[in-house]
Design a protein around this motif. Structure first.
Motif, short mmCIF file in Angstrom:
data_model
loop_
_atom_site.label_atom_id
_atom_site.label_comp_id
_atom_site.label_asym_id
_atom_site.label_seq_id
_atom_site.Cartn_x
_atom_site.Cartn_y
_atom_site.Cartn_z
N GLU A 84 0.83 -1.21 0.00
CA GLU A 84 0.00 0.00 0.00
C GLU A 84 0.87 1.26 0.00
O GLU A 84 0.58 2.22 -0.72
CB GLU A 84 -0.94 0.02 1.22
CG GLU A 84 -1.91 -1.13 1.29
CD GLU A 84 -1.32 -2.44 1.81
OE1 GLU A 84 -1.93 -3.49 1.57
OE2 GLU A 84 -0.24 -2.41 2.43
N GLY A 107 3.66 6.03 -5.62
CA GLY A 107 3.48 6.19 -7.06
C GLY A 107 2.85 7.51 -7.45
O GLY A 107 2.87 7.89 -8.62
N GLU A 165 2.51 1.69 -3.39
CA GLU A 165 1.53 2.23 -4.35
C GLU A 165 1.29 3.72 -4.10
O GLU A 165 1.22 4.51 -5.04
CB GLU A 165 0.21 1.46 -4.24
CG GLU A 165 -0.83 1.90 -5.25
CD GLU A 165 -2.11 1.08 -5.15
OE1 GLU A 165 -3.18 1.67 -5.36
OE2 GLU A 165 -2.02 -0.13 -4.85
N ARG A 166 1.20 4.12 -2.85
CA ARG A 166 1.00 5.54 -2.50
C ARG A 166 2.16 6.39 -3.01
O ARG A 166 1.96 7.51 -3.47
CB ARG A 166 0.87 5.67 -0.97
CG ARG A 166 0.74 7.09 -0.49
CD ARG A 166 -0.70 7.54 -0.45
NE ARG A 166 -0.77 8.86 0.15
CZ ARG A 166 -1.13 9.94 -0.53
NH1 ARG A 166 -1.47 9.86 -1.80
NH2 ARG A 166 -1.18 11.11 0.06
#
Length: 177
Positions: free
Chosen positions: A123, A129, A126-127
């Motif tokens: 998570e 990103g 992904e954040r």
């Protein structure tokens, strides 16, 4: 007694001046986390200030690994050196404040972490990103960016990281005719 050492070396092939900062000492680890992080940042920024007083640089790149990503992310979060490219190797993605600062950063660069790193979080990765960073997840790699007891696979991971770092720090621009 303050312990901050730095050394310079020239990479003659590219004409690059490298500044290596050794900022960690036993007294740093005796401080509470927040105070230790602030002291680490202060030490690093003092060396950077001293180096930049002595000479002007056309481009600046910062590379940090693990604990060293804390002061680098702090500098990014405060908008220091906005044109500098950064490389974050195994950042502390279990720290929500680090992840948020990376996600909000406008700096360009590279973030590398292994999916077997104790600091890895899908998570959080992904954040990150949402930033301008190129994200590289090293499959099977741990916090040392190697694959346990597999020399060939570990060398392949490190080769890929070196290639991605070069691509991000020294992009080749192609002119169209």
């Amino acid at each position: 007694m303050e312990v901050v050492q730095f050394s310079r070396m020239m990479l003659l092939k590219r004409g690059i001046n490298v500044i290596e900062i050794q900022y960690v000492s036993d007294d740093l680890f005796s401080l509470p986390d927040e105070q230790g992080d602030a002291e680490m940042s202060r030490r690093i920024e003092a060396v950077i200030d001293e180096v930049l007083r002595a000479r002007t640089y056309q481009t600046i790149h910062f590379i940090a690994k693990s604990l060293g990503t804390v002061p680098l992310v702090s500098m990014m979060n405060r908008g220091l050196f906005p044109e500098a490219r950064v490389v974050l190797l195994t950042p502390l993605l279990k720290d929500p404040a680090i992840v948020e600062a990376i996600a909000k950063s406008r700096h360009r660069g590279l973030l590398v972490i292994g999916d077997q790193d104790h600091q890895y979080s899908p998570e959080a990765f992904e954040r990150c990103g949402r930033s301008n960073l190129v994200l590289e997840q090293a499959e099977g790699a741990n916090h040392s960016l190697d694959i346990d007891f597999d020399v060939d696979a570990s060398l392949q991971v490190l080769g890929r990281i070196m290639q991605r770092t070069e691509e991000v720090l020294f992009p080749v621009s192609v002119k169209e005719n």
